[in-house]
Write an enzyme that holds these catalytic residues in place. Structure first.
Site, PDB file in Angstrom:
ATOM      1  N   SER A  21       0.129   3.194  -3.834  1.00 24.77           N
ATOM      2  CA  SER A  21       0.495   2.226  -4.866  1.00 24.77           C
ATOM      3  C   SER A  21       1.341   1.096  -4.290  1.00 24.77           C
ATOM      4  CB  SER A  21       1.287   2.928  -5.970  1.00 24.77           C
ATOM      5  OG  SER A  21       1.680   2.006  -6.957  1.00 24.77           O
ATOM      6  N   ASN A  69      11.645  -2.962   1.241  1.00 21.49           N
ATOM      7  CA  ASN A  69      11.233  -3.922   0.224  1.00 21.49           C
ATOM      8  C   ASN A  69      11.925  -3.641  -1.092  1.00 21.49           C
ATOM      9  OD1 ASN A  69       9.260  -3.052  -2.142  1.00 21.49           O
ATOM     10  ND2 ASN A  69       8.889  -1.660  -0.413  1.00 21.49           N
ATOM     11  N   LEU A  73       8.982  -4.175  -8.985  1.00 20.12           N
ATOM     12  CA  LEU A  73       7.855  -3.800  -9.850  1.00 20.12           C
ATOM     13  C   LEU A  73       7.232  -5.014 -10.556  1.00 20.12           C
ATOM     14  CD1 LEU A  73       9.059  -0.449 -11.490  1.00 20.12           C
ATOM     15  CD2 LEU A  73       7.605  -0.762  -9.480  1.00 20.12           C
ATOM     16  N   ASN A 126       4.909   6.716 -12.083  1.00 30.97           N
ATOM     17  CA  ASN A 126       5.936   6.294 -11.127  1.00 30.97           C
ATOM     18  C   ASN A 126       7.315   6.607 -11.701  1.00 30.97           C
ATOM     19  OD1 ASN A 126       7.674   5.073  -9.361  1.00 30.97           O
ATOM     20  ND2 ASN A 126       6.626   3.102  -9.323  1.00 30.97           N
ATOM     21  N   CYS A 129      10.327   5.077  -8.135  1.00 31.72           N
ATOM     22  CA  CYS A 129      10.672   3.805  -7.494  1.00 31.72           C
ATOM     23  C   CYS A 129      12.192   3.733  -7.352  1.00 31.72           C
ATOM     24  CB  CYS A 129      10.169   2.633  -8.324  1.00 31.72           C
ATOM     25  SG  CYS A 129      10.696   1.026  -7.702  1.00 31.72           S
ATOM     26  N   ILE A 189       5.610  11.088  -0.905  1.00 31.09           N
ATOM     27  CA  ILE A 189       6.775  10.669  -1.663  1.00 31.09           C
ATOM     28  C   ILE A 189       6.727   9.166  -1.933  1.00 31.09           C
ATOM     29  CG2 ILE A 189       8.302  12.461  -0.784  1.00 31.09           C
ATOM     30  CD1 ILE A 189       9.379  10.448   1.278  1.00 31.09           C
ATOM     31  N   ASN A 190       7.682   8.689  -2.742  1.00 33.27           N
ATOM     32  CA  ASN A 190       7.895   7.256  -2.867  1.00 33.27           C
ATOM     33  C   ASN A 190       8.815   6.818  -1.726  1.00 33.27           C
ATOM     34  OD1 ASN A 190       8.052   4.592  -4.006  1.00 33.27           O
ATOM     35  ND2 ASN A 190       7.760   5.486  -6.034  1.00 33.27           N
ATOM     36  N   GLY A 215       7.261   3.410   5.899  1.00 35.00           N
ATOM     37  CA  GLY A 215       6.797   3.329   7.277  1.00 35.00           C
ATOM     38  C   GLY A 215       7.051   4.621   8.044  1.00 35.00           C
ATOM     39  N   GLY A 243       4.740   7.001   5.629  1.00 36.04           N
ATOM     40  CA  GLY A 243       4.702   6.843   7.080  1.00 36.04           C
ATOM     41  C   GLY A 243       3.404   7.228   7.742  1.00 36.04           C
TER      42      GLY A 243
END
Length: 304
Positions: A21, A69, A73, A126, A129, A189-190, A215, A243
């Site tokens: 996402s 980042n 949303l 979600n 976030c 995971i988020n 990452g 990642g």
């Protein structure tokens, strides 16, 4: 004959790769590019009841081992996004998942119902976030609320519902209650909360001060969460995200217990070629190690 097909909560994927996402999942045209690149499935950007502008720039910074980042949303809202969902349903041959966001049970229910009405074959909630006040991770901090949201949605729609977990929560409790309430799968995971400070400006780089770190740097965290959830929550499909930048990372996720693997941030440096690279690598690994079905890899790191 090698088989890379997987079933995730009733979604049939030709291979176990899924666009995560927030990465290119903003339009049917971009989704088609992802499909053509070889992805097995697609997750859209998180969509909320009303449009969100998001945060002011800077919202993204590249780091040595990943990215930070705080987009906020940003999205057009479910009413406007409906037309894109209809196009995706019409144009795509691979399954796609609508990422649903909100600040209350009513918000999640509204987006979920409208999204399915407009063509979404599956939903990802979600509740993780890490950088938007009143949404995402703040919802996931209350496992019972997450369960109530799942139960409310499953009470009115038949589409598969997955819940996206955060490592910042008691993720096993969130997962356990969500599945008990009717969740058909989990995503883990988020991004992880992080901050970067400009030592000359002497202030945080992001306009929101902190954001979500993604990452390769978070992969060990993601693998641990997937491993824990697979071990303690039972036989429920998991999309492992965090990642994944190579076929080796994808295989690691599968061995930890993921049924499919989300690919996201690495697209910034490797572009969409990463999907075929990962699929080809998994195939070669399976041949070398004597596996015929990719599903036979799932959870093998747990032993007998």
């Amino acid at each position: 004959m090698l088989s890379l097909e997987v079933d995730v909560a009733g979604l049939r994927l030709l291979n176990p790769t899924v666009l995560a996402s927030g990465i290119l999942g903003t339009s049917a045209a971009l989704a088609r590019r992802v499909e053509e690149a070889g992805a097995g499935g697609i997750t859209t950007k998180t969509i909320t009841p009303e449009p969100r502008k998001g945060y002011e720039n800077p919202t993204f910074v590249e780091l040595e081992h990943g990215y930070l980042n705080a987009i906020g949303l940003a999205n057009p809202g479910i009413e406007d996004f409906c037309s894109e969902l209809r196009l995706m349903r019409e144009k795509l041959k691979i399954p796609f998942i609508l990422s649903v966001g909100g600040s209350s049970l009513e918000d999640f229910l509204r987006v979920a119902v409208k999204g399915v009405e407009c063509g979404a074959p599956a939903l990802e909630l979600n509740v993780s976030c890490p950088h938007v006040k009143g949404m995402g991770a703040e919802i996931g901090e209350n496992p019972q609320l997450v369960a109530d949201i799942v139960r409310a949605i499953k009470g009115v729609i038949k589409a598969p519902v997955l819940v996206k977990l955060s490592p910042h929560h008691n993720y096993l409790e969130v997962a356990r209650l969500a599945v008990k309430a009717g969740a058909d799968g989990l995503t883990a995971i988020n991004t992880v909360r992080g901050m970067v400070i400009d030592i000359y400006a002497r202030k945080p780089v992001l306009s929101n001060r902190f954001g979500g770190y993604s990452g390769p740097g978070i992969r060990p965290i993601a693998v641990k969460v997937v491993y824990d959830v697979y071990r303690h929550v039972g036989e429920v499909p998991i999309i492992g995200v965090g990642g994944v930048d190579s076929w080796r990372a994808a295989v690691e996720m599968l061995l930890a217990g993921a049924s499919a693997v989300g690919i996201g941030s690495i697209i910034a440096s490797k572009d969409l070629a990463i999907f075929r690279e990962v699929v080809k690598g998994i195939e070669e690994y399976m041949v070398a190690e004597g596996f015929e079905k990719v599903t036979d890899l799932v959870g093998l790191a747990h032993g007998s």
